[in-house]
Write a protein that holds these residues in place. Structure first.
Motif, PDB file in Angstrom:
ATOM      1  N   ASP A 183     -56.243  32.551  15.635  1.00  0.00           N
ATOM      2  CA  ASP A 183     -55.455  33.066  16.742  1.00  0.00           C
ATOM      3  C   ASP A 183     -55.853  34.507  17.061  1.00  0.00           C
ATOM      4  OD1 ASP A 183     -53.413  32.732  18.670  1.00  0.00           O
ATOM      5  OD2 ASP A 183     -52.163  34.086  17.488  1.00  0.00           O
ATOM      6  N   LEU A 184     -56.396  35.204  16.072  1.00  0.00           N
ATOM      7  CA  LEU A 184     -56.784  36.599  16.305  1.00  0.00           C
ATOM      8  C   LEU A 184     -58.240  36.714  16.723  1.00  0.00           C
ATOM      9  CD1 LEU A 184     -55.025  38.410  13.322  1.00  0.00           C
ATOM     10  CD2 LEU A 184     -54.160  37.954  15.604  1.00  0.00           C
ATOM     11  N   CYS A 185     -59.060  35.739  16.343  1.00  0.00           N
ATOM     12  CA  CYS A 185     -60.492  35.817  16.630  1.00  0.00           C
ATOM     13  C   CYS A 185     -60.716  35.846  18.140  1.00  0.00           C
ATOM     14  CB  CYS A 185     -61.220  34.626  16.022  1.00  0.00           C
ATOM     15  SG  CYS A 185     -62.978  34.593  16.452  1.00  0.00           S
ATOM     16  N   THR A 186     -61.520  36.804  18.605  1.00  0.00           N
ATOM     17  CA  THR A 186     -61.811  36.901  20.030  1.00  0.00           C
ATOM     18  C   THR A 186     -63.229  36.428  20.341  1.00  0.00           C
ATOM     19  OG1 THR A 186     -62.714  39.125  19.931  1.00  0.00           O
ATOM     20  CG2 THR A 186     -60.330  38.943  20.166  1.00  0.00           C
TER      21      THR A 186
ATOM     22  N   TYR B 292     -61.606  30.223  19.110  1.00  0.00           N
ATOM     23  CA  TYR B 292     -62.900  30.476  18.476  1.00  0.00           C
ATOM     24  C   TYR B 292     -62.787  30.238  16.980  1.00  0.00           C
ATOM     25  CZ  TYR B 292     -64.675  32.552  22.770  1.00  0.00           C
ATOM     26  OH  TYR B 292     -65.108  32.750  24.045  1.00  0.00           O
TER      27      TYR B 292
ATOM     28  N   ALA C 151     -60.738  42.454  15.310  1.00  0.00           N
ATOM     29  CA  ALA C 151     -59.411  41.872  15.470  1.00  0.00           C
ATOM     30  C   ALA C 151     -58.725  41.672  14.127  1.00  0.00           C
ATOM     31  CB  ALA C 151     -59.515  40.532  16.201  1.00  0.00           C
ATOM     32  N   ASP C 152     -59.402  42.024  13.040  1.00  0.00           N
ATOM     33  CA  ASP C 152     -58.817  41.860  11.714  1.00  0.00           C
ATOM     34  C   ASP C 152     -58.509  40.385  11.459  1.00  0.00           C
ATOM     35  OD1 ASP C 152     -58.031  42.819   9.288  1.00  0.00           O
ATOM     36  OD2 ASP C 152     -55.980  43.217   9.893  1.00  0.00           O
TER      37      ASP C 152
ATOM     38  N   ALA D 187     -48.776  33.439  15.039  1.00  0.00           N
ATOM     39  CA  ALA D 187     -47.420  33.734  14.584  1.00  0.00           C
ATOM     40  C   ALA D 187     -46.438  33.019  15.499  1.00  0.00           C
ATOM     41  CB  ALA D 187     -47.178  35.231  14.609  1.00  0.00           C
ATOM     42  N   SER D 188     -45.340  32.585  14.932  1.00  0.00           N
ATOM     43  CA  SER D 188     -44.361  31.889  15.783  1.00  0.00           C
ATOM     44  C   SER D 188     -43.080  32.709  15.861  1.00  0.00           C
ATOM     45  CB  SER D 188     -44.069  30.511  15.232  1.00  0.00           C
ATOM     46  OG  SER D 188     -43.785  30.618  13.853  1.00  0.00           O
TER      47      SER D 188
END
Lengths: 720, 255
Positions: B30-33, B83, B210-211, B254-255
């Motif tokens: 979800d963080l990977c760009t 991604y 993006a950590d 995250a939800s």
């Protein structure tokens, strides 16, 4: 200054555990460089198997990320982010990582060259003494008003020196330019902030604390303004505050890398961005029961029709925006690249004001001022560049100095720069690489690579803190190059018009000195030498507190309309290659890094919607000719499932005719399709263009990481 | 020395999941760009060569990590899957290991990760054939030889001396930056302490803007990576093959 303390003490940064290193004092020009030795003959201060780390600043774009470079026995071997640096907090992008391939590039200009506008790199090597003579004579014999300086995009120490130099001689101030700024719509954003908030500064969009972001055209995860910083912002937003994850909605005609990461991608027609923003503003005002006088002329249904989206979608989006806790509207890039781009930018900022998030957490701020109080100096718009080209063409410029920019590649050819350069008597380039512009110079006096240079750079965006990022050489110069600042100072002295600085380092020191007296900085020191040493060791100086500026309440009226390009078959959307940027094409590893959305490597392509391709009978890897208002290019087709059927997109970054073996003769440059049509802020309206498409009957297999279909000439029919 | 528990060994000496000292990775999709910073960082750290346009077109590019993405639907209802950075999963039960006739890909006893021994490799490419993740790359040519590619003459200055430069006919793959693991372990040992969580990171995790990539000990329940992979939305790709991957992907956000 004392020469008794060695370079080792002066520059040593005890790795990432910087806290363990002693505070060092003293510096001297004699000890400026680490020498590079064969591995069997190491400098006295290196140990077998131990690396030395130096803090510096990335020069691959103007964002100014802090780096820590691992060196091993005098060689730079790995670039890492500086964890303390306010822009990137220890992170880097792909281009930053590949900066070593610039440093050790096989096609670097090895020393001063009498180029004579040869077109190919000349072999007439000079000595630096001869170069100095030539420069001194130029300073002596050229009237100051017939001298011009064109510099790269970074607001760095060279820019400061040339500003002083020009004032000292009485000539016009230098101008700075970079293609990224053109594609970012930077000038337009600054102009919009000026007109709306009365302050000429880059807006700072606080993604990290927002919970709903509508982004129009800004490819902030790729190359836009400060991508590493904005990526961190998105990451923080996604991790969520109180467990609530923020949502990103991207409005773009083509699914860019940024849009592909977004939670929703809304493919609106190119040119309708302003109308959509205005309609959203009107609807938000209605939901909130407030007047939105500025936007009364726009009806949502019209906007939806213009954007080619269902009207209900617009109502729904406005509802979400109006009810979000911390909404944010971001604008940039292609959304501003229309004739009415300035109005689009102002409409977006005004919508933010309507949402009540101007100057609030998760909203819009203005970027911090320069820590040394230097006035904000923006880059030249394309309009100013056009005026500059006119000046060159008129023959009133006798001597042109170019550093850090490649305008023959980065400006549309229709501006006529190539012709204009012929009317300049002497062109001196300080290029590191044999790019198109350098090859048209009379002399090339190569500057050091960024990793071999002293310096500083003002950070204009991307950090909450006001920052002056520091540069220091991490290795000794690989070639017979010379710092341009040193060269200019020496030439001025020889010409009998000296500036009061003995060398580059003294100049930098004079500019860093005023920071010593400022409170609230990342470090303090009782005296100058220690301060300078700490400045190098920390990789710069920055404030510890938030220095973003609160914009005043917006004023003025906004009138947006549909941007209407002239006739043509398809809208053209040129975009900056996310991996190559504007100057990455000479680095083989960037060439071989797949484009994130298409996975194409080593070339240029044109993206076509599958339905359009089918209608035209075009298949993957077919070479087509795109005919724009100013020229034509031939590129292979990439059938791209996420682009509007009325739009074609071509990446910018390839199509060099020079710039070394990895860049030259590869791909095509879409900027040459464009006429210099501008928006009201003087930025290029690059998205206000329509093109025709012609088949050539040829085929070229694009190398891509994904499916091999097409590469072996098989499976194309089955695939489509 | 502790007696070796033979029940910990799988086929051809591969140590199975029960062993201790496990390094692992969590990748938050979800963080990977998809920005490719990890791809380039990995290449720079590990002396991964470039192969040129033609060989890259034939699928011979040497990336140790790549960003995968897939399409769902058709325009305008089209979506790109998040991604997915794909690298060697450091399987606890690695399909590449038992097929190697030269014992060139083995499980390390000390780090409990899957190794490639270059000087044993004879280039059968059986391992790449058997790797369900397709993360092994083969040196089809002498990409690092300056007699083959004269650009190497200057570019070789950036080679990391901690990492072997590979030659033609050799298979290679992600090592979890084992040179960095060793450096951290050596330093900790010299200072008489354990390696701290987050003290070092492989090149990909270190660069990730993006950590999204987190690395650490997955047998230490307090480590950041352990806490992340215990989140309910962590998945192991192709785990139905029984590979016991060490890389956990977090999907859904995250939800």
């Amino acid at each position: 200054m004392s020469n008794t303390i060695s370079r080792r003490d002066f520059l040593k940064l005890a790795g990432l555990g910087a806290a363990t290193s002693a505070v060092l004092t003293g510096c001297g020009p004699a000890a400026k460089y680490v020498t590079r030795q064969p591995y069997f003959d190491m400098p006295e201060y290196t140990y077998h198997g131990e690396s030395t780390y130096y803090a510096t600043t990335c020069r691959e774009c103007a964002a100014g990320c802090g780096l820590i470079v691992r060196t091993f026995q005098g060689r730079a071997i790995k670039v890492e982010g500086n964890p303390a640096h306010p822009v990137n907090r220890g992170k880097t992008c792909a281009r930053g990582q590949a900066t070593l391939q610039g440093l050790y590039n096989p096609d670097r200009i090895p020393g001063p060259i009498r180029q004579g506008r040869a077109g190919a790199l000349s072999r007439q090597v000079m000595t630096w003494d001869e170069a100095l003579d030539i420069l001194a004579k130029l300073f002596q014999n050229t009237p100051a008003d017939q001298m011009a300086f064109l510099l790269g995009p970074a607001p760095d120490h060279l820019y400061d020196l040339v500003v002083e130099l020009a004032a000292h001689l009485g000539g016009p101030a230098p101008i700075r330019f970079g293609a990224l700024s053109l594609f970012e719509g930077r000038t337009t954003l600054i102009q919009a902030a000026q007109e709306l908030f009365g302050q000429a500064a880059l807006p700072f969009f606080d993604l990290a604390s927002a919970d709903l972001v509508f982004s129009f055209g800004a490819n902030f995860l790729e190359t836009w303004i400060s991508p590493v910083s904005y990526t961190r912002g998105l990451s923080t937003m996604r991790k969520g505050r109180d467990g609530r994850r923020g949502i990103l909605v991207q409005f773009e005609a083509r699914m860019s890398q940024t849009a592909s990461v977004a939670d929703e991608w809304i493919p609106i027609r190119l040119g309708s961005e302003g109308l959509v923003i205005a309609a959203l503003a009107r609807l938000v005002a209605e939901v909130q029961g407030r007047p939105a006088d500025s936007f009364q002329e726009v009806t949502p249904d019209e906007a939806a029709t213009a954007a080619d989206i269902p009207p209900e979608m617009l109502y729904h989006l406005a509802d979400r925006l109006a009810t979000a806790a911390r909404p944010l509207v971001l604008v940039g890039g292609s959304a501003l690249a229309h004739r009415n781009g300035l109005q689009v930018a102002k409409a977006a900022l005004a919508l933010n004001a309507l949402l009540g998030n101007v100057g609030r957490e998760g909203g819009v701020f203005l970027s911090p001022p320069a820590p040394d109080g230097a006035p904000h100096s923006r880059l030249a718009s394309v309009q100013e560049m056009a005026a500059f080209v006119q000046r060159l063409a008129s023959g009133t410029v006798k001597t042109l100095f170019i550093h850090g920019v490649n305008p023959l590649f980065e400006l549309p050819a229709s501006l006529g720069l190539a012709e204009a350069l012929k009317n300049v008597e002497t062109i001196v380039s300080f290029a590191t690489f044999p790019d198109e512009t350098a090859l048209q110079a009379d002399y090339i006096f190569p500057d050091h690579h960024g990793l071999e240079s002293f310096g500083y750079q003002r950070v204009m965006a991307g950090a909450k803190e006001a920052a002056l990022s520091g540069l220091q050489p991490v290795v000794s110069p690989f070639h017979d190059t010379r710092a341009t600042v040193d060269l200019l100072l020496a030439a001025l002295a020889q010409a009998g018009r000296p500036l009061p600085y003995s060398d580059e380092f003294a100049f930098i020191q004079s500019k860093i000195r005023p920071l010593m007296t400022l409170a609230g900085g990342s470090f303090t020191a009782p005296e100058e030498h220690t301060f300078m040493a700490l400045f190098q060791q920390h990789g710069g100086w920055w404030t510890l507190n938030d220095m973003r500026q609160q914009p005043s309440s917006p004023r003025g009226r906004i009138a947006v309309a549909m941007a209407a390009p002239e006739d043509g078959e398809f809208y053209l959307l040129p975009f900056v290659s996310p991996v190559l940027g504007e100057a990455g094409a000479n680095k083989p590893w960037l060439q071989e890094t797949p484009d994130p959305t298409t996975t194409v490597m080593w070339n240029t392509w044109v993206e076509i919607n599958p339905k359009t391709a089918k209608k035209l009978g075009i298949k993957n890897d077919e070479v087509v000719r795109l005919i724009g208002p100013a020229g034509a290019i031939e590129v292979p087709v990439y059938v791209y499932p996420a682009i509007r059927p009325d739009t074609l997109a071509v990446p910018f970054g390839q199509g060099h005719t020079a710039y070394g073996r990895f860049a030259a003769g590869r791909g095509a440059n879409p900027i040459n399709l464009l006429l210099p049509i501008l928006n009201e802020a003087g930025d290029l309206a690059f998205a206000d263009v329509k093109v025709r498409l012609e088949k050539t009957g040829r085929k070229y297999s694009l190398s891509r990481l994904e499916s091999r279909i097409g590469v072996y000439g098989e499976g194309l029919e089955e695939a489509h | 020395m502790k007696p070796i528990d033979l029940s910990l060994f799988g086929a051809k000496g591969a140590i199975v999941e029960a062993a201790e000292g496990k390094w692992g990775m969590a990748i938050d999709q979800d963080l990977c760009t998809g920005c490719q910073a990890c791809v380039v960082a990995c290449a720079m750290e590990n002396n991964v060569p470039f192969v040129g346009e033609i060989d890259a077109g034939y699928g011979r590019s040497m990336h140790w990590i790549r960003i995968e993405r897939f399409w769902e639907g058709e325009y305008p209802e089209i979506r790109m899957t998040p991604y997915r950075p794909m690298l060697c999963q450091q399987c606890g039960n690695a399909p590449c290991e038992p097929v190697c006739p030269a014992y060139a890909t083995v499980h390390s006893q000390s780090e409990r990760i899957n190794l490639q021994v270059y000087n044993r490799c004879v280039g059968t490419r059986y391992c790449a054939n058997n790797c369900p993740y397709q993360v092994r790359s083969f040196n089809w040519r002498d990409y690092t030889d300056e007699r083959v590619n004269d650009a190497i003459a200057t570019l070789k200055n950036q080679y990391n001396p901690d990492v072997t430069v590979r030659r033609r006919g050799v298979m290679e793959k992600c090592t979890f930056c084992i040179q960095r693991i060793h450096r951290a372990q050596d330093r900790a040992k010299a200072e008489g302490r354990e390696v701290q969580d987050g003290e070092f990171a492989p090149a990909c995790a270190q660069a990730c803007p993006a950590d999204a990539i987190v690395f650490g000990r997955i047998d230490d329940l307090r480590s950041r990576v352990s806490r992340l992979i215990r989140q309910k939305h962590g998945v192991h790709y192709l785990e139905e093959l029984g590979t016991q991957p060490r890389v956990t992907y977090l999907v859904g956000g995250a939800s």
